[in-house]
Each structure stands twice: as structure tokens, then as C-alpha cells.
Design a protein around this motif. Structure first.
Motif, mmCIF file in Angstrom:
data_model
loop_
_atom_site.group_PDB
_atom_site.id
_atom_site.type_symbol
_atom_site.label_atom_id
_atom_site.label_comp_id
_atom_site.label_asym_id
_atom_site.label_seq_id
_atom_site.Cartn_x
_atom_site.Cartn_y
_atom_site.Cartn_z
ATOM 1 N N ILE A 107 34.110 46.337 39.102
ATOM 2 C CA ILE A 107 34.530 45.156 38.411
ATOM 3 C C ILE A 107 34.184 43.916 39.482
ATOM 4 O O ILE A 107 34.823 43.931 40.688
ATOM 5 C CB ILE A 107 36.014 45.134 38.154
ATOM 6 N N ILE A 108 33.438 42.821 39.111
ATOM 7 C CA ILE A 108 33.057 41.960 40.168
ATOM 8 C C ILE A 108 33.822 40.644 39.447
ATOM 9 O O ILE A 108 34.006 40.261 38.562
ATOM 10 C CB ILE A 108 31.856 41.534 39.890
ATOM 11 N N SER A 109 34.529 39.864 40.366
ATOM 12 C CA SER A 109 35.413 38.938 40.227
ATOM 13 C C SER A 109 35.401 37.768 41.312
ATOM 14 O O SER A 109 35.493 38.066 42.338
ATOM 15 C CB SER A 109 36.898 39.053 39.926
ATOM 16 N N ILE A 110 34.945 36.376 40.794
ATOM 17 C CA ILE A 110 35.090 35.347 41.714
ATOM 18 C C ILE A 110 36.300 34.935 41.955
ATOM 19 O O ILE A 110 36.966 34.592 41.201
ATOM 20 C CB ILE A 110 33.963 34.289 41.128
ATOM 21 N N VAL A 111 36.591 34.780 43.218
ATOM 22 C CA VAL A 111 37.997 34.161 43.767
ATOM 23 C C VAL A 111 37.654 33.085 44.679
ATOM 24 O O VAL A 111 37.242 33.160 45.928
ATOM 25 C CB VAL A 111 38.796 35.427 44.531
ATOM 26 N N TYR B 216 44.197 45.079 36.044
ATOM 27 C CA TYR B 216 43.200 46.118 35.725
ATOM 28 C C TYR B 216 43.499 47.597 36.093
ATOM 29 O O TYR B 216 43.009 48.546 35.965
ATOM 30 C CB TYR B 216 41.816 46.022 36.592
ATOM 31 N N GLN B 217 45.061 47.546 36.666
ATOM 32 C CA GLN B 217 45.482 48.824 37.016
ATOM 33 C C GLN B 217 44.690 49.383 38.266
ATOM 34 O O GLN B 217 44.658 50.652 38.208
ATOM 35 C CB GLN B 217 45.892 49.611 35.884
ATOM 36 N N ILE B 218 44.404 48.586 39.172
ATOM 37 C CA ILE B 218 43.506 49.235 40.370
ATOM 38 C C ILE B 218 44.469 48.989 41.599
ATOM 39 O O ILE B 218 44.936 47.777 41.607
ATOM 40 C CB ILE B 218 42.307 48.274 40.426
#
Length: 270
Positions: A38-42, A205-207
Motif C-alpha cells: 500500500i503506497i500512501s502520500i503523507v 488497513y489493519q496493518i
């Protein structure tokens, strides 16, 4: 490999010195997506100047803006979307004390709005150069609480102005000073950081934290890097960020440091 949540700062990390995404960066991130990560921009950037990178990377995941104050999925309704704000009275006070504090420009923003007190001929990617009368930052136009404010300060006033804001509104806002050449102070709601947004994503995402990888280079990345199971500082990052990171990229952002590290760590090379 276990699915990872990969949190990416933009400036100084994912973007090169010209604020561009290189071909290698795009290729590596696409391979990471195809591998199930999972790629997310923060980012500290507002949505208005980060959506283009989100689209260029063909992301469908949530994005975090304003250093954690806004979490949303661009172009889609997300039932878990959130936006944290602080009192408009903070910005009004800054407007009233603008000359005393050595403030040149003030911008107050939320997801879809920006109000700016702007001098003529000012140029910066972070401050729009053309605004309507309705976008002029005034007490009357600022009807809602903002999610963030960005201040361009006279260099000699940077430290004293930051102190003044903390002394007067420390219970309302977080105060960050940019590390770059431009004397910029940014404000977010008290208690908000990139780690807040990253934790929100992880729960969505329950990660677990141990399966989070975060990349950053500046002061506003510190909490995120500390929160992640693996916090990675860029080679071009500040000494403070490097001191708290779990690892440091071999190359800087001008030479695909993030992409190189991720490709090797996730074994994405073909």
C-alpha cells in the motif's frame, strides 16, 4: 513478503530537486503496488499542490495532507475521511499583528479552500499568485476554522514569531519552522502530526506498526518516522531526522534515494 504500508513524504524525499517524479521512482512504486503493498502520500502540502503527484502515480489509496490534519481519498467519497481544524481566531490575531511579527504573507487553508493575504508580484509554488476577491484573507472572509496556515516571515523574525505563536496559541496549534532557505512557519491543529495520519491509515488497513515503512527528510517527518516500524531518513535529510531514523538511504532525493532503498528492501528488481 508481508504486505507493507509505505508512507511517502513528497518534498526532499519522493520528489527530486525540481519537484518532479523521476521515471525510476514511478517504476519502483508501481512494482510495489503490483506486489500488493500500500503506497500512501503523507505530506505537509495542501491537496491543491499534491493531487498532481497522486494522479501521476495512479494511486487509489488515501492521502494525508497538511501534516496529518486531512485524510481523504482524492476523487472519491471515503466514509473514513477526516479533517482537523483550529480556531480561526488564531489567524485573525496573526493578521492583526502582522507588521509587528514581521509576517509578509499569511495563507489559511482547508481541503478545498484557500484564503491568502498576498503582496503584489509574490511568487511561490506554495502561495498562489492569482486569487479572487473572495479568496483574500480577511476577518470577514475567514468564516470557517482552517486545517492549516502557512506564514512567510522576515528571516530575522522567524524565531521570535514562532515563540510568540507558541506562547499565545500553544494549546491551539502545532508550530513548525521549515528547514529550507525560505523562512516559512506552518501551523496545524494541536496534537496533529504526520504520525496521526499514518496511525489512522494503519488502523483503516489493519496493518501493524511493524509493517509500516516511512520515508522523510525534514522536521515534520519526525513523528511519522518514529511511529513507523521502519523509519527511513533520506541521505539529504536533516541531522535530527537521521539521528532518530532506523536507517538512511544510500542516495539523496536527486538520485532516487527512496526508490533505490525501496527496490532493494522489497526485492522489486527484475
Amino acid at each position: 513478503m508481508k504486505q507493507k504500508l509505505i508512507a511517502l513524504d513528497l518534498d526532499g524525499t519522493t520528489l527530486d530537486a525540481k519537484s518532479m517524479l523521476t521515471n525510476r521512482t514511478k517504476l519502483v512504486l508501481e512494482r510495489a503496488k503490483q506486489a500488493g503493498h500500500i503506497i500512501s502520500i503523507v505530506t505537509g502540502r495542501p491537496y491543491r499542490i499534491s493531487a498532481n503527484y497522486y494522479d501521476e502515480l495512479h494511486l487509489k489509496t488515501p492521502m494525508i495532507n497538511f501534516n496529518g490534519a486531512l485524510g481523504h481519498i482524492p476523487h472519491h467519497h471515503w466514509k473514513k475521511e477526516y479533517q482537523k481544524t483550529f480556531s480561526r481566531e488564531v489567524v485573525i490575531s496573526l493578521l492583526e499583528n502582522k507588521s509587528t511579527l514581521g509576517i509578509q504573507v499569511i495563507a489559511a487553508e482547508a481541503k478545498d479552500t484557500i484564503l491568502i493575504d498576498q503582496p503584489q508580484n509574490f511568487r511561490s509554488e506554495f502561495f498562489p499568485t492569482a486569487v479572487s476577491k473572495q479568496q483574500l484573507l480577511t476577518k470577514d472572509n475567514l468564516k470557517n476554522d482552517p486545517a492549516a496556515a502557512t506564514l512567510l516571515i522576515n528571516k530575522e523574525n522567524e524565531a521570535t514569531t514562532a515563540t510568540w505563536i507558541k506562547e499565545n496559541f500553544g494549546s491551539e496549534v502545532e508550530v513548525g519552522i521549515w528547514g529550507g532557505p525560505a523562512p516559512i512557519i506552518e501551523l496545524e491543529p494541536c496534537g496533529i502530526s504526520k504520525a496521526f495520519g499514518l496511525e489512522y491509515l494503519a488502523h483503516s488497513y489493519q496493518i501493524s506498526r511493524k509493517n509500516i515503512i516511512a520515508f522523510g527528510d525534514e522536521h515534520n517527518d519526525q513523528e511519522m518516522i518514529e511511529y513507523a516500524g521502519i523509519g527511513i531518513a533520506m541521505k539529504n535529510g536533516t541531522d535530527q531526522i537521521k539521528s532518530i531514523a532506523d536507517d538512511i538511504t544510500k542516495f539523496d532525493n536527486q538520485h532516487d534515494g527512496m526508490a533505490d532503498y525501496l527496490e532493494n528492501y522489497l526485492q522489486l528488481a527484475k
